[in-house]
Design an enzyme around this catalytic site. Structure first.
Site, PDB file in Angstrom:
ATOM      1  N   THR B 157     -35.329 -12.062  -8.106  1.00  0.00           N
ATOM      2  CA  THR B 157     -34.173 -12.931  -7.911  1.00  0.00           C
ATOM      3  C   THR B 157     -34.715 -14.327  -7.661  1.00  0.00           C
ATOM      4  O   THR B 157     -35.858 -14.472  -7.267  1.00  0.00           O
ATOM      5  CB  THR B 157     -33.392 -12.500  -6.636  1.00  0.00           C
ATOM      6  N   ARG B 185     -24.757  -1.894 -13.852  1.00  0.00           N
ATOM      7  CA  ARG B 185     -25.118  -1.959 -12.431  1.00  0.00           C
ATOM      8  C   ARG B 185     -24.991  -3.398 -11.926  1.00  0.00           C
ATOM      9  O   ARG B 185     -25.461  -4.339 -12.554  1.00  0.00           O
ATOM     10  CB  ARG B 185     -26.552  -1.453 -12.243  1.00  0.00           C
ATOM     11  N   VAL B 186     -24.327  -3.558 -10.809  1.00  0.00           N
ATOM     12  CA  VAL B 186     -24.236  -4.858 -10.167  1.00  0.00           C
ATOM     13  C   VAL B 186     -24.915  -4.763  -8.817  1.00  0.00           C
ATOM     14  O   VAL B 186     -24.599  -3.872  -8.022  1.00  0.00           O
ATOM     15  CB  VAL B 186     -22.761  -5.300  -9.998  1.00  0.00           C
ATOM     16  N   GLY B 208     -34.181  -8.831  -3.096  1.00  0.00           N
ATOM     17  CA  GLY B 208     -34.752  -7.548  -2.700  1.00  0.00           C
ATOM     18  C   GLY B 208     -34.008  -6.399  -3.323  1.00  0.00           C
ATOM     19  O   GLY B 208     -33.357  -6.568  -4.362  1.00  0.00           O
ATOM     20  N   GLY B 210     -31.237  -4.695  -3.929  1.00  0.00           N
ATOM     21  CA  GLY B 210     -29.861  -5.149  -3.748  1.00  0.00           C
ATOM     22  C   GLY B 210     -28.922  -4.159  -3.112  1.00  0.00           C
ATOM     23  O   GLY B 210     -28.048  -4.533  -2.331  1.00  0.00           O
TER      24      GLY B 210
END
Lengths: 358, 288
Positions: B157, B185-186, B208, B210
């Site tokens: 990220t 996937r979110v 990290g 998530g």
């Protein structure tokens, strides 16, 4: 944050959390609270028959949940089972009877969270699964993920063998006409009716007005505390009428529309964007925990925290309501004239209400 | 009296011990210098955060923007979110395909729509309507920066938190998701309260695993700890990370508060980061 507060409470009361729970849980061995959406639901706006139908649907959902909980059922099972019934009921904006997008489709969102483990699952933009809450639970229990959206969520539902439904299954005439009215107002074209939908039929104008006011942010939600003391919360919705662009509201957002932790569980319904920006579900639970530490009773702590958030939201332009259990104590709050809601628990009479003065 | 300004950048908490991250750290340091100059010139927190995150998205050095990874369906679905404090304005996109700068699309959702989160094709529609720069040659554009680490939930990220001279706070986060992530996937990145947060108190960006950050409501938790426990910024960030560790996850959090305190912590192997302290001192590295 809850655990840190718990540590403070341990020190302050010199008693383990289990005792704190049982202190009031003597007569609250299980507990359930349900909502079916909030909005401008005012006395006289609804005919007696419709009002009775809503009350009886809430009562039936309450009885189902209460019977399961008093029989020792697991909280996750109960939340899923009760929400499935509400999803199938065309009166509520979730599953069958959900509102339509500006494209003429039903796009469903749901989430679930288990308090003791903080396991969570959520789905958004689902169009072909009969029970979005069951899909949210499957994401929680059978995937390493918390949230799946759109086609990927549908694919996962197929892998898990979840029951599918076509768009015609979700179709209700009054929701369709409410959407037509809204898209025309927005200057957008009216989309074609879904394949398999019944032929158009007249809907009473008053019913459309009512729906517009009450279902701008209709949602269903259930929070339970089971007999092992675990709190579970779940929420399911079709979102807002004539929504566009794959808009996702607060319902599938863990911390905004749904939250559960060691002693608190909450399901929200309202103008979703505001509920996300104020992190409503988790923030109320955090504040209730802090207030409990300031010598308030569980019920007081939760009520003050919820009322404060409703005021904050209102000041910023957000409206809606919440239902929550705090150490099993049922609390609701709203800044709208009405919210379909019901609660019950060991040693308490079932409570079913719509208007804010009930 | 001049009001303090400060900013922190992160380039992800996924760090392999055997790899050198000199390029990334040098890049972050250069961005920190740029950010410091922008803030000294009165730059708005949101403009600064978007500019720096966009530079990271375009660099292909991190798992965001050009450095994103394809999902299991072979598609590049990107997520980003932004939030401003004290106003709590927020915008986010999930599973956005075809655009150079997802953080710019998130800003459009915040500034130009009544919504907070837009997913999938609708996000692309909005980005196109607002003339956000599209990727001309999608087949050759992406240069995945992620290295497989064998874990089911990987990390990658970029993020930025800023306090500007008017006291405006901004948190911004962008990701290309996890390597070989499941279609649809979110993670926490586009979730306000999980991956990004900003209010009157603090701006936060997370990186990290998530799913754990979502279950911990991590970004908003930093603010909640300051508010309800009276924690300092560093204590609040540490507390939020400890909570994630308790759930079994790891990653990192950067934050800046309204007084110009900064924090950059992680419970993973390291986190690529750069900090502009309120006194102008810049710090950049893998480990703190």
């Amino acid at each position: 944050m809850i655990r840190v507060l718990t540590a403070f409470v341990f020190l302050a009361l010199a008693a383990p959390a289990a005792d704190a729970r049982n202190e009031s849980a003597g007569e609250l061995e299980w507990s359930i609270i349900i909502h079916g959406g909030a909005g401008v639901i005012e006395r006289g706006a609804m005919d007696a028959e419709t009002e009775a139908a809503y009350r009886s649907a809430l009562q039936a959902a309450l009885e189902l949940g209460g019977a399961m909980l008093s029989g020792g059922a697991d909280g996750t099972e109960v939340v899923e089972a009760v929400i499935r019934v509400l999803e199938d009921d065309p009166m509520f904006n979730a599953g069958r009877g959900a509102v339509f997008t500006a494209d003429g489709r039903v796009e469903l969102d749901a989430s679930i969270m288990v308090g003791d483990t903080r396991a969570a699952g959520a789905v958004a933009g689902v169009t072909g699964v009969r029970h979005p809450i069951s899909l949210a639970r499957a994401v929680m229990e059978h995937s390493p993920h918390v949230m799946l959206v759109g086609d990927g969520a549908e694919g996962f539902a197929a892998e898990r063998g979840l029951e599918t439904a076509d768009q015609a299954f979700f179709f209700t005439e009054r929701r369709w006409q409410a959407m037509e009215r809204q898209v025309q107002r927005m200057g957008l074209p009216v989309p074609p009716r879904p394949e398999g939908a019944p032929a158009p039929e007249p809907v009473r104008e008053g019913a459309l007005d009512l729906m517009e006011r009450e279902h701008r942010f209709g949602t269903v939600g259930v929070v339970v505390m089971d007999t092992s003391g675990v709190t579970v919360a779940g929420t399911s919705t079709g979102g807002t009428t004539a929504k566009r662009w794959g808009r996702v509201g607060d319902t599938p957002i863990i911390g905004a529309g749904t939250w559960a932790d060691d002693r608190c569980g909450l399901s929200a319904t309202g103008t979703g964007e505001y509920f996300i920006r104020f992190n409503v579900a988790a923030a109320i639970c955090h504040e209730a925990n802090r207030l409990m530490f300031e010598q308030h009773s569980f019920e007081e702590a939760a009520q003050i925290a919820a009322d404060r958030m409703m005021e904050t939201l209102e000041a910023d332009g957000g409206d809606g309501g919440i239902v929550m259990l705090f150490v099993g104590q049922p609390v609701w709050a709203m800044n709208t004239p009405g919210m379909y809601r019901a609660s019950w628990g060991e040693g308490r009479e079932p409570y079913v209400a719509i208007y804010d003065d009930e | 009296m001049t009001r303090p300004t400060a900013l922190v950048l992160h380039g992800g908490a996924g760090v392999l011990a055997e790899r050198s991250y000199e390029r990334e750290v040098a890049h972050l340091r250069a961005l920190a210098q740029e950010g410091r100059a922008l803030l000294a010139g009165g730059g708005h927190a949101v403009d600064v955060a978007v500019k720096l995150v966009r530079a990271m998205e375009e660099s292909a050095l991190y798992v965001a923007g050009r450095g994103a990874s394809p999902n299991t369906a072979g598609r590049y679905e990107l997520d980003a979110s932004i939030m401003e404090g004290p106003s709590r304005k927020a915008g986010a996109v999930a599973a956005l395909e075809g655009f150079i700068s997802p953080i710019t699309a998130a800003r459009v959702v915040m500034d130009s729509t009544p919504h907070v989160l837009i997913a999938g094709a609708g996000a692309a529609d909005i980005a196109r309507t607002h003339k956000i720069e599209e990727i001309a040659e999608p087949d050759s554009y992406y240069q995945p920066a992620a290295v497989p680490d064998g874990r089911e939930i990987a990390t990658g990220t970029v993020g930025c938190v800023v306090l500007d001279s008017d006291g405006i706070l901004c948190g911004a986060t962008s990701t290309g998701g996890t390597l070989r992530k499941r279609w649809g996937r979110v993670g926490d990145t586009p979730i306000i309260g999980s991956g990004t947060w900003a209010d009157a108190r603090v701006a936060v960006s997370c990186t990290g695993q998530g799913e754990y950050f979502m279950r911990a409501n991590a970004a908003a938790d930093v603010s909640a700890r300051m508010r309800y426990l009276g924690s300092s910024l560093d204590e609040a960030v540490k507390g939020a990370l400890d909570d994630i560790a308790e759930l079994g996850g790891d990653g990192g959090i950067i934050a800046v508060d309204s007084k110009g305190h900064v924090s950059a912590q992680y419970n993973s192997q390291g986190m690529k980061h750069a900090i502009v302290h309120a006194d102008g001192h810049i710090e950049a590295g893998m480990q703190r």
